[in-house]
Design an enzyme around this catalytic site. Structure first.
Site, mmCIF file in Angstrom:
data_model
loop_
_atom_site.group_PDB
_atom_site.id
_atom_site.type_symbol
_atom_site.label_atom_id
_atom_site.label_comp_id
_atom_site.label_asym_id
_atom_site.label_seq_id
_atom_site.Cartn_x
_atom_site.Cartn_y
_atom_site.Cartn_z
ATOM 1 N N ASP A 83 -25.377 14.362 -26.693
ATOM 2 C CA ASP A 83 -25.902 15.007 -25.491
ATOM 3 C C ASP A 83 -24.918 14.940 -24.333
ATOM 4 O OD1 ASP A 83 -28.228 15.550 -26.759
ATOM 5 O OD2 ASP A 83 -29.292 13.780 -26.005
ATOM 6 N N HIS A 134 3.734 6.902 5.411
ATOM 7 C CA HIS A 134 2.556 7.574 5.971
ATOM 8 C C HIS A 134 1.773 6.752 6.996
ATOM 9 C CE1 HIS A 134 0.176 5.403 2.858
ATOM 10 N NE2 HIS A 134 -0.821 5.567 3.714
ATOM 11 N N HIS A 156 0.813 -1.224 0.000
ATOM 12 C CA HIS A 156 0.000 0.000 0.000
ATOM 13 C C HIS A 156 0.847 1.274 0.000
ATOM 14 C CE1 HIS A 156 -2.933 3.022 1.176
ATOM 15 N NE2 HIS A 156 -2.347 3.146 2.353
ATOM 16 N N GLU A 196 0.969 5.494 12.685
ATOM 17 C CA GLU A 196 -0.359 5.119 13.143
ATOM 18 C C GLU A 196 -0.479 3.610 13.361
ATOM 19 O OE1 GLU A 196 -2.402 7.259 14.044
ATOM 20 O OE2 GLU A 196 -4.369 6.295 14.153
ATOM 21 N N ASP A 197 0.127 2.835 12.479
ATOM 22 C CA ASP A 197 -0.162 1.387 12.476
ATOM 23 C C ASP A 197 0.965 0.479 12.935
ATOM 24 O OD1 ASP A 197 -2.578 2.110 11.490
ATOM 25 O OD2 ASP A 197 -2.157 1.593 9.406
#
Ligand code: MN
Length: 716
Positions: free
Chosen positions: A260, A71, A47, A75-76
């Site tokens: 359109d 990052h 990640h 936190e983890d």
């Protein structure tokens, strides 16, 4: 992505990148995340590497890339900010800290209703805009892998949040590319059926309708070339399923043919050519009024520039056209990073580029500059400029709801922001669990709790420190209403008394002529008028019972006030001080004192003690005197009594004084030393008491104390 792939990608656009730091960050993150796995079963470490890869698409600097890699470590994992500072220096530490803080905020509360506030909070908290880039890249990768999460509810919550918060933020900082992908991924999880049906419809039209789009494209192309624009590219771009959906939701539109939902882009060489193309198109087709927008002369807040127009095509269909230069196009897709690349490429006179630091950050600064100063009138996402966020504080309710307020806001403003009722009945507040004064300025992140009491009402003093218009308006309105009610109460008493004086009863039904005369809508308004100007009471009686008033005047032509009937005086207790009734600051009248009222038109009645010296000045104006009295049975609350005290100048004498007052149930509200000598102190003490007897008790207790030399009611 492998370590060397990432490094190569970065070196391709930034040869001077800090390769060593990136390698160390890669290894640090790999080690820290260790055996953690993602919902997909992939090692967690994949990640942050992907996040770093996404950041490299924006050609960001080494520090941002390292932050992408690091990052989630604080936190983890067991890694700390100190570890990061030691190994990567203060800049990267601050960036990682910023991202970590944003992530913590994220889980603090459910905020579907507060998306706007939350976006502002994120912007305000990302002092360094790179923090926001990393956060958005993080979210983008999480959205790309969202399908691995089993819980439908969780997927939808995250998708909703992406739509509410992160896609608008990506747009806000000018990265249309990220915004589109975030929206599309969120749409996929929130409403797969709708998305699928739009995609199917697009596919069907594409098969049957390709001609229409190509025809319009070729027509535009040759029109522009024939009119002297040599280097021009016309592209037809289908709108994204999500933006079609939004439009359908909003306006109940259908799309019959591909044209359109295709926007045509005319990409030309320079700004002059943009306007030339526009002129050519407008002179050839009929333009749809109200659809032309010039975002070149007035760019959007996020730096977006283009000309927009809609025209009616040969076959009567609407053709949406955006005209821009290649540079504007890249800025629209990739944000200002692209803009700076253009500037760099156009090396001016072979001048050496500015210091590396300057080159790395210059476009970031430009972005901040635009965010702060350019207010595009058509910016639809954010109506507020970024610099205004600096003037705001964001605080939480006890339930975790986020509320945005102006910077000097107080708990009162907070209370009114929660609900008018809460503001009106506010008596105290707790900030972060501690009682604080109501005039306290709130800080970012405070948790605020308001204490209310059903019987409490807004205090006019609040007007001195509230910061929001809402609070001010409510308080003022309350005071006005209250004043009106108080004047009406007073006026009714005055008028009733006037009627009785002439031998009549006050009957509201008989007041019609007076209502007309004083332009009052109802008797309450008339009473309020009398309350503000009591002398009209007699005129009103004269209007309704002319004969008895005339008779009375003939019998007693010179009737003076003060010495008169056994008529009951106006009872003032229960009227709120400061509204229709004021207590004079010179003599501080207390219940039990003999009192008299002095009327000031529009202000109401000021109550003095009958022996007050200042009454001298009204001797010549008998019409202003009003006979008033305390009605002893009513509950009147506390009143301020003022005493003049002389105490011996010795240690502890002040505490003796205050103890004696407290012991007798008085509360000192103000204390002023008026004289001081070697032996004595003289002072004025304001004490909250029930009535004159209460004050007398306190004075007696004081006189009994040897350090207190003298005690008198203050008369000045
Ligand atoms: Mn992450």
């Amino acid at each position: 992505m492998r370590q060397y792939e990432l490094v190569e990608r970065i070196k391709a656009y930034d040869p001077g990148a800090d390769e060593d730091a990136i390698n160390r960050a890669y290894v640090f993150s790999l080690r820290a995340h260790g055996s953690q796995v993602r919902a997909s079963g992939d090692p967690y470490f994949s990640h942050p590497v992907e996040v770093a890869g996404i950041l490299s698409e924006l050609k960001l600097d080494s520090a941002s890339i390292c932050t992408g890699l690091l990052h989630d470590t604080v936190e983890d994992t067991v890694a700390t900010l100190d570890d990061i500072e030691r190994q990567f220096g203060p800049e990267i530490m601050r960036l990682v800290d910023g991202v970590t803080k944003l992530s913590r905020l994220e889980i603090q509360s459910d905020r579907t209703k507060q998306a706007e506030n939350f976006r502002k909070l994120l912007l305000a908290m990302s002092e360094d805009i790179r923090v926001l880039f990393v956060k958005l890249a993080d979210r983008l990768h999480n959205m790309r892998t969202l399908h691995h999460i089993d819980s439908l509810e969780k997927r939808q919550r995250i998708a909703r949040e992406t739509l509410d918060i992160y896609a608008p933020l990506a747009s806000r900082i000018g990265i249309a590319h990220w915004k589109d992908e975030l929206e599309d991924l969120a749409f996929l999880h929130l409403n797969p059926e709708a998305r699928q049906s739009i995609i199917a419809r697009l596919g069907f039209l594409r098969q049957h309708d390709t001609d229409v789009v190509e025809k319009i494209r070729a027509e535009l192309q040759s029109l522009l070339v024939d009119n002297g624009l040599s280097r021009v590219a016309v592209l037809g771009r289908e709108k994204r399923p999500y933006s079609i959906w939004k439009k359908m939701e909003r306006k109940n539109v259908e799309f019959e043919q591909l044209s359109d939902i295709v926007a045509f882009r005319v990409v030309v060489e320079d700004i002059g050519a943009c306007y030339q193309a526009l002129g050519t198109i407008h002179s050839h087709y009929r333009m749809v009024p109200g659809r032309f927008k010039d975002f070149i002369s007035t760019p959007k807040v996020n730096g977006y520039r283009s000309l927009h127009t809609t025209v009616i095509g040969v076959e009567g269909n609407r053709i949406e056209i955006q005209i821009r230069t290649r540079e504007m196009h890249d800025v629209a897709e990739y944000g200002l990073a692209a803009h700076w690349k253009y500037k760099q490429d156009a090396k001016v006179d072979g001048q050496a580029p500015v210091a590396t630091e300057g080159r790395q950050y210059r476009w970031l600064r430009e972005l901040l500059d635009i965010l702060e100063h350019a207010a595009g009138p058509d910016e639809f996402l954010e109506h507020t400029k970024m610099e205004m966020f600096a003037d705001q504080v964001f605080v939480f309710t006890p339930k975790g709801e986020l509320i945005g307020l102006p910077k000097s806001a107080t708990p009162i403003d907070f209370a009114y922001a929660v609900h008018s009722e809460v503001g009106d009945t506010c008596v105290g507040s707790k900030v972060n669990g501690r009682m604080v004064p109501l005039r306290t300025c709130l800080q970012n992140g405070d948790q605020v709790e308001v204490l209310t009491s059903k019987t409490s009402t807004p205090n006019p003093i609040w007007l001195n420190f509230v910061a929001t218009g809402k609070a001010r308006t409510r308080i003022r309105r309350f005071i006005r209403q209250q004043q009106h009610a108080e004047f009406a109460r007073l006026g009714k008493e005055v008028l009733g008394k006037a009627f009785r004086q002439f031998g009549h009863a006050l009957r509201e039904k008989a007041l019609a002529p007076a209502l007309k005369r004083y332009s009052c809508a109802n008797s309450d308004d008339l009473f309020a008028a009398v309350g503000q100007a009591p002398h009209i009471a007699r005129d009103i009686v004269g209007m309704i019972h002319p004969d008895s008033v005339k008779k009375a005047e003939q019998q007693r032509p010179k009737r003076t006030r003060g010495r008169k009937t056994k008529e009951q005086p106006i009872q003032i207790r229960g009227l709120i001080p400061g509204m229709a009734v004021h207590f004079a600051g010179c003599c501080h009248p207390l219940p039990g004192d003999r009192i008299v009222g002095i009327v000031t038109t529009g202000k109401g009645v000021t109550v003095h003690t009958i022996d007050c010296d200042s009454l001298q000045q009204f001797v010549d104006q008998p019409e202003r005197w009003l006979d008033v009295a305390w009605n002893t049975d009513a509950d009147g609350g506390m009143h301020t009594g003022r005493i003049d005290v002389v105490v011996t100048n010795e240690p502890g004498s002040l505490s003796t004084l205050s103890t004696a007052i407290a012991k007798n149930g008085g509360n000192i509200s103000n204390l002023k030393i008026t004289g001081r000598s070697e032996d004595f102190f003289e002072m004025l003490v304001d004490i909250q008491v029930e009535d004159v007897r209460h004050l007398a008790n306190i004075m007696a207790a004081l006189r009994a104390d040897p350090v207190i030399t003298s005690v008198e009611r203050a008369r000045s």
